[in-house]
Design an enzyme around this catalytic site. Structure first.
Site, PDB file in Angstrom:
ATOM      1  N   ARG A 188      -6.158   8.924   1.379  1.00  0.00           N
ATOM      2  CA  ARG A 188      -6.354   7.467   1.419  1.00  0.00           C
ATOM      3  C   ARG A 188      -7.794   7.199   1.813  1.00  0.00           C
ATOM      4  O   ARG A 188      -8.478   8.081   2.345  1.00  0.00           O
ATOM      5  CB  ARG A 188      -5.414   6.832   2.449  1.00  0.00           C
TER       6      ARG A 188
ATOM      7  N   LYS B  74       0.633   5.756   0.515  1.00  0.00           N
ATOM      8  CA  LYS B  74       0.934   7.183   0.441  1.00  0.00           C
ATOM      9  C   LYS B  74       1.483   7.544  -0.934  1.00  0.00           C
ATOM     10  O   LYS B  74       1.028   8.502  -1.572  1.00  0.00           O
ATOM     11  CB  LYS B  74       1.953   7.519   1.534  1.00  0.00           C
TER      12      LYS B  74
ATOM     13  N   SER C 221     -19.904 -32.763   8.504  1.00  0.00           N
ATOM     14  CA  SER C 221     -19.691 -31.428   9.066  1.00  0.00           C
ATOM     15  C   SER C 221     -18.262 -31.377   9.574  1.00  0.00           C
ATOM     16  O   SER C 221     -17.871 -32.174  10.435  1.00  0.00           O
ATOM     17  CB  SER C 221     -20.683 -31.169  10.197  1.00  0.00           C
TER      18      SER C 221
ATOM     19  N   ARG D  20       9.345  10.204   4.118  1.00  0.00           N
ATOM     20  CA  ARG D  20       8.127   9.665   4.724  1.00  0.00           C
ATOM     21  C   ARG D  20       7.962   8.179   4.448  1.00  0.00           C
ATOM     22  O   ARG D  20       8.099   7.736   3.319  1.00  0.00           O
ATOM     23  CB  ARG D  20       6.893  10.399   4.156  1.00  0.00           C
TER      24      ARG D  20
ATOM     25  N   TYR E 240     -22.739 -24.893   3.705  1.00  0.00           N
ATOM     26  CA  TYR E 240     -22.965 -23.896   4.753  1.00  0.00           C
ATOM     27  C   TYR E 240     -21.764 -23.805   5.688  1.00  0.00           C
ATOM     28  O   TYR E 240     -20.917 -24.703   5.717  1.00  0.00           O
ATOM     29  CB  TYR E 240     -24.221 -24.228   5.567  1.00  0.00           C
TER      30      TYR E 240
ATOM     31  N   GLY F 282       1.099   5.980  12.699  1.00  0.00           N
ATOM     32  CA  GLY F 282       2.097   6.250  13.723  1.00  0.00           C
ATOM     33  C   GLY F 282       3.098   5.131  13.961  1.00  0.00           C
ATOM     34  O   GLY F 282       3.935   5.228  14.845  1.00  0.00           O
TER      35      GLY F 282
ATOM     36  N   CYS G 172     -18.448 -26.676  11.237  1.00  0.00           N
ATOM     37  CA  CYS G 172     -18.974 -26.159  12.493  1.00  0.00           C
ATOM     38  C   CYS G 172     -17.872 -25.780  13.469  1.00  0.00           C
ATOM     39  O   CYS G 172     -18.136 -25.534  14.634  1.00  0.00           O
ATOM     40  CB  CYS G 172     -19.925 -27.169  13.121  1.00  0.00           C
TER      41      CYS G 172
HETATM   42  P1  ADP Z   1       2.241   9.465   8.831  1.00  0.00           P
HETATM   43  O1  ADP Z   1       2.305   8.313   7.916  1.00  0.00           O
HETATM   44  O2  ADP Z   1       2.645   9.143  10.229  1.00  0.00           O
HETATM   45  O3  ADP Z   1       0.969  10.220   8.701  1.00  0.00           O
HETATM   46  P2  ADP Z   1       3.422  11.403   7.108  1.00  0.00           P
HETATM   47  O4  ADP Z   1       4.518  10.967   6.210  1.00  0.00           O
HETATM   48  O5  ADP Z   1       2.093  11.541   6.496  1.00  0.00           O
HETATM   49  O6  ADP Z   1       3.415  10.456   8.361  1.00  0.00           O
HETATM   50  O7  ADP Z   1       3.867  12.758   7.750  1.00  0.00           O
HETATM   51  C1  ADP Z   1       3.157  13.333   8.813  1.00  0.00           C
HETATM   52  C2  ADP Z   1       2.852  14.745   8.514  1.00  0.00           C
HETATM   53  O8  ADP Z   1       4.030  15.476   8.215  1.00  0.00           O
HETATM   54  C3  ADP Z   1       1.969  14.944   7.299  1.00  0.00           C
HETATM   55  O9  ADP Z   1       0.648  14.819   7.599  1.00  0.00           O
HETATM   56  C4  ADP Z   1       2.292  16.383   6.924  1.00  0.00           C
HETATM   57  O10 ADP Z   1       1.492  17.253   7.665  1.00  0.00           O
HETATM   58  C5  ADP Z   1       3.718  16.514   7.323  1.00  0.00           C
HETATM   59  N1  ADP Z   1       4.516  16.415   6.120  1.00  0.00           N
HETATM   60  C6  ADP Z   1       5.024  15.335   5.524  1.00  0.00           C
HETATM   61  N2  ADP Z   1       5.668  15.665   4.381  1.00  0.00           N
HETATM   62  C7  ADP Z   1       5.553  17.005   4.261  1.00  0.00           C
HETATM   63  C8  ADP Z   1       5.973  17.936   3.283  1.00  0.00           C
HETATM   64  N3  ADP Z   1       6.647  17.562   2.205  1.00  0.00           N
HETATM   65  N4  ADP Z   1       5.674  19.220   3.491  1.00  0.00           N
HETATM   66  C9  ADP Z   1       4.979  19.614   4.578  1.00  0.00           C
HETATM   67  N5  ADP Z   1       4.546  18.777   5.530  1.00  0.00           N
HETATM   68  C10 ADP Z   1       4.837  17.487   5.371  1.00  0.00           C
HETATM   69 MG    MG Z   2       0.211  10.973   7.133  1.00  0.00          MG
END
Ligand code: ADP
Ligand code: MG
Ligand code: MG
Length: 902
Positions: A370, A26, A792, A97, A879, A106, A859
């Site tokens: 990503r 990220k 083998s 984040r 192989y 998640g 194998c």
């Molecule tokens: P995950 O890794 O679970 O996707 P994220 O860190 O991407 O978690 O956060 C999930 C969501 O939260 C993002 O997709 C975005 O929509 C929202 N989010 C995160 N940071 C911001 C931010 N600075 N402003 C607005 N929305 C945010």
């Molecule tokens: Mg995300």
């Protein structure tokens, strides 16, 4: 001194896409997007190194180390946004984040709207002139912070989130369905109730101090690297524990400011089919988590996507247009901007991108990009399309293939006949392709209840991961193509249908009701993850079609590989399947499997129970024609390619009956008493059969067995040769640890073959070699190499004996070893390079030192596992051999290894 903080914003960044390991996926993506001029809210990334320091040394010393830099970076964000963190009038809000090197959907935590408190919420309300938005943000923040940092998340499956419970009751009292229908006063009262819940649960007031909020959130994100579900995900995906997560602190932008604000998720191509079409989902007046959580039904970004969705859901066009319009229709200008951004991103990264965005009052902001997760089919199609579009060359395209994912393409689909009569139950979204039938379970931890289960949920959550992995398929009532269930299922290559809105799921009664019909736990249903169809009962499946782009990938594999791939096959049918997949010969035919069916097992038992040589020879003579026929079929299927046949290997005890009733039967057949049979079975029992009377030890003590098998092989070879086919038999002596063992067997084989040649007045070229599976054989491979024509590696036994782990008993401690980091992976699945790998390397070197023409292969099970295949390439094997369905995987893995280690 190390640098632990990297800033980004306003078209500049200290990091870049190249720094994924340090900044996480990220963080490096946010930096890179800044550098290429895509609008991204400013912020900074705390490195994965800092996380590892935290895990090792704890919070105090780690935070002391980064505090000044965090403050400095936060200050920079304040300047860029012209807002102030902690201010009462003009508060800067941030998100905190998580973000590891590879995405773990998640698994870890993110907190939004951090910096709000009882005072600044009023300031935000005044400054934006949007009280509803301010209070909506605050209630969201209290919930996320409390769930994650204050540990208020429910811990059992029956509990629901305390905050969800409160909001549901408020909505109920007001008689509304969506949280967007709540007004300021409702939201204010929600905040009061939320804070009461926090006080009741934790005994403390909700933390008001923004600095304290920030550091506790950072710590919680670091901690989330080590939560149970993240750990399980790492084991499942072989992600090292020591990678750590980065933390991204970023200025908030708001998708919940009203009807020109939105949040969404998009893919530059279809992650399910690979089709080159921009697609994704969004929600008006929402914040990020709403889309993935499946709380409201998200709408499609593009018009074409929206129309397809409506069709699949049976939604009329006028309803679609007014209630579920696409972003292309509802915010056309922002849509165009988004469309350009996604094109630019794909062009830049030259791969399908998965993006997260937010629209604040019509202004677009990108929050993540990503390389998108995709199904096996999409992986193949996208790689080939990008090549055809001239964006990548064929070597790059080939390297884009994750060999294990090809497995999905090799799997069955429902037969057209089964589909004709199948009873349709409901339609959902085609979230992850494939076909699956199974018995209904409603809870992830009960997926094991049936051998084939389908996990049926309203929606899934990260806690369900383990059960999702066990189930044959996943069906959800809520959530879109980017819901948790969909993303995770695609990652696992598991069939999934989601968002089947017609389903009424009752967890308490464990029932699923649809169209008036009720299905209970244990009832069979079938899912077609490629179409989204759900059917009643168990449906017949058929094998996949291997042509088109799949064929192109295989052609490239052929072109760029050095090693070739053989198959392990005991039957002509397996041999034919493997040929279709491109196997060039057989690396292992286990002859013992041929002794178990019908008449054969009787003759085998007679041989074992015979009291003298004459008796054994009589029984072996009965087995000879069976063996010969089997070999003929295999030789025929492998026309032109080598076929390695292993002489009898398992301990004889495995062939005799162990229950009295069967022993009685056998006694009768053989004219013996029950006592005599029991006595013989008893004599054959061993304390440690895997190290007992087996392998070449059998052929040495009973040379007549080797004689019979050699005769069957050579006669079959001559018979097939007579048909005009090209037969290349290779006779393999198992479990050799001493050159004298091989020498003994070699003499028996050569003598028998010569006898047959004389009888037939014909000859054929054949090889004699040995399986290398005893550690001693590796150490003395120079002497064995002098008389063996091939080696083998039997890496199953070699692993067992090198580690001293019994494969059949390791289940008692191996999972503990892996969960606790004593071993990183299961050595029976992934070759242990440092130990067993050394043995292999040594044996190759020793063997070739005395026999430069020695042919070397492997194998064991590892022959179809990509990272092991890479190792075998590196040590110079000719192989690898694996089970038929792994052949395409091994071929691609071998070619990629060659490209990577050129
Ligand atoms: P995950 O890794 O679970 O996707 P994220 O860190 O991407 O978690 O956060 C999930 C969501 O939260 C993002 O997709 C975005 O929509 C929202 N989010 C995160 N940071 C911001 C931010 N600075 N402003 C607005 N929305 C945010
Ligand atoms: Mg995300
Ligand atoms: Mg073995």
């Amino acid at each position: 001194m190390s640098k632990y903080i990297y800033t980004f914003g306003d078209g500049k960044a200290e990091g870049s896409a190249a720094m994924k390991n340090l900044l996480g996926g990220k963080g490096s993506g946010l930096a890179e997007m800044n550098l290429i001029g895509i609008p991204v809210p400013p912020g900074f990334t705390i490195t994965t190194e800092a996380c590892n320091l935290y895990t090792k040394n704890g919070a105090e010393s780690t935070f002391a180390l980064i505090k000044a830099d965090v403050e400095q970076a936060l200050h920079q964000v304040e300047e860029l946004t012209k807002m102030e963190f902690g201010s009462a009038e003009n508060p800067l809000l941030v998100s905190v984040r998580s973000g590891a090197r590879v995405s773990m959907p998640g698994m870890m935590d993110t907190i939004l709207n951090l910096g709000l408190n009882d005072v600044s919420v009023e300031g935000l309300s005044k400054r934006t002139n949007n009280p509803r938005f301010a209070w909506d943000s605050y209630r969201r923040f209290i919930q996320m912070f409390s769930d994650i940092v204050l540990d208020m998340k429910p811990t059992t499956k029956e509990d629901i989130d305390p905050f969800e419970e409160i909001i549901e009751s408020v909505k109920h009292a007001k008689g509304v369905k969506q949280d967007t229908e709540l007004d300021v006063e409702d939201l204010k009262s929600l905040v009061v109730k939320y804070k009461e819940a926090v006080k009741a649960k934790t005994g403390n007031d909700f933390p008001q101090e923004p600095q304290q909020q920030l550091w506790r959130a950072i710590q919680a994100v670091f901690d989330s690297w080590n939560n149970d579900r993240a750990k399980y995900y790492r084991i499942l995906n072989k992600i090292p524990e020591d990678w750590g997560t980065a933390v991204n602190v970023q200025a908030m932008v708001f998708g919940n400011m009203g009807n020109t604000s939105a949040t969404g998720v998009g893919f530059t191509r279809d992650a399910s089919t690979g089709e080159n079409i921009f697609n994704g989902e969004y929600l008006i007046n929402a914040q990020g988590e709403d889309v993935v959580a499946g709380i409201r039904t998200p709408q499609q970004i593009t018009l074409i996507g929206s129309k397809r969705w409506a069709e699949s859901q049976g939604v009329q066009e006028d309803v679609r247009k007014t209630q579920f319009p696409s972003l292309e229709e509802s915010l056309p200008e922002t849509y165009l901007e988004l469309k350009n951004v996604q094109e630019k991103l794909e062009q830049h990264f030259k791969d399908m991108q998965d993006i997260e965005f937010t629209i604040q009052n019509g202004k677009l902001w990108l929050l993540q990009c990503r390389n998108g997760k995709r199904t096996g089919a999409a992986m193949v199609q996208i790689a080939c399309d990008l090549f055809r579009e001239g964006k990548i060359d064929e070597k790059t395209a080939l390297k884009r293939i994750e060999p294990n994912k090809l497995d999905e393409l090799l799997h069955p689909i429902f037969t057209p006949e089964a589909l004709k009569t199948a009873k349709f139950v409901a339609k959902g979204l085609p979230a992850s392709p494939g076909a699956a039938s199974g018995q209904i379970v409603f809870f992830a931890d009960e997926a094991k209840k049936f051998a084939q289960s389908i996990l049926v949920r309203i929606e899934t959550s990260p806690e369900d991961l383990e059960g999702m992995n066990i189930a044959r398929g996943i069906l959800t009532a809520r959530g879109g193509m980017t819901s948790h269930a969909a993303v995770v299922a695609r990652g696992m290559g598991k069939c999934c249908v989601c968002g089947a809105g017609a389903l009424n799921i009752n967890y308490k009664q464990r029932t699923l009701e649809v169209g008036g019909k009720v299905y209970a736990e244990g009832d069979w249903i079938s899912l077609n993850g490629s179409t989204g169809d759900v059917f009643e009962g168990k449906l017949q499946t058929q094998e996949a079609q291997l042509s088109g782009d799949f064929g192109l990938i295989m052609d490239w594999a052929e072109k760029y590989t050095r090693m070739y791939v053989r198959t392990n096959a005991d039957t002509p049918k397996d041999a034919q399947v493997a040929r279709k997949f491109g196997a060039k010969g057989i690396g292992l035919t286990r002859t013992e499997h041929m002794f178990f069916e019908g008449e054969r097992i009787k003759a085998m038992r007679e041989m074992i129970l015979a009291s003298d040589l004459a008796g054994r020879q009589l029984a072996l003579a009965k087995l000879l024609p069976f063996q010969r026929t089997d070999f003929e079929g295999i030789f025929e299927a492998m026309n032109g390619y080598g076929v390695t046949i292993r002489l009898l290997d398992p301990p004889l005890h495995e062939f005799v009956p162990h229950e009295t009733a069967q022993q009685q039967e056998l006694a009768q057949e053989m004219g013996l008493t029950l006592e005599q049979v029991k006595q013989k079975v008893h004599e054959l029992a061993e304390f440690n059969p895997m190290l007992g009377h087996r392998g070449c030890r059998l052929g040495i003590t009973y040379p007549e067995i080797t004689e019979m098998q050699t005769r069957a092989i050579i006669e079959a070879a001559l018979n097939i040769k007579a048909k005009g086919l090209d037969v290349k038999p290779e006779i393999m002596v198992p479990l050799v640890g001493n050159v004298n063992e091989l020498e003994h067997q070699l003499k028996v084989v050569r003598k028998t073959a010569d006898t047959v040649f004389k009888e037939r007045n014909d000859t054929i070229h054949y090889l004699v070699g040995t399986m290398i599976e005893v550690p001693r054989a590796c150490l003395v491979a120079d002497s064995i190499g002098q008389i063996a024509e091939f080696f083998s590696f039997g890496t199953n036994d070699l692993t067992q004996m090198t580690l001293g782990f019994s494969r059949d008993d390791a289940g008692k401690f191996l999972p503990y070893y892996i969960n606790n980091g004593i071993l990183k992976v299961d050595p029976f699945q992934v070759l242990d390079r440092q130990g067993v790998g050394k043995m292999v390397e040594l044996a190759v070197k020793n063997g070739k030192s005395t026999n430069p023409n020695l042919k070397v292969g492997i194998c064991g099970e590892h022959g179809g596992e990509p990272s092991s295949v890479e190792f075998f390439h590196i040590v110079g094997l000719d192989y690898v051999s694996c089970s038929p369905f792994r052949v395409p995987i091994a071929r691609v893995a071998a070619a990629i290894a060659n490209l990577t280690h050129a």
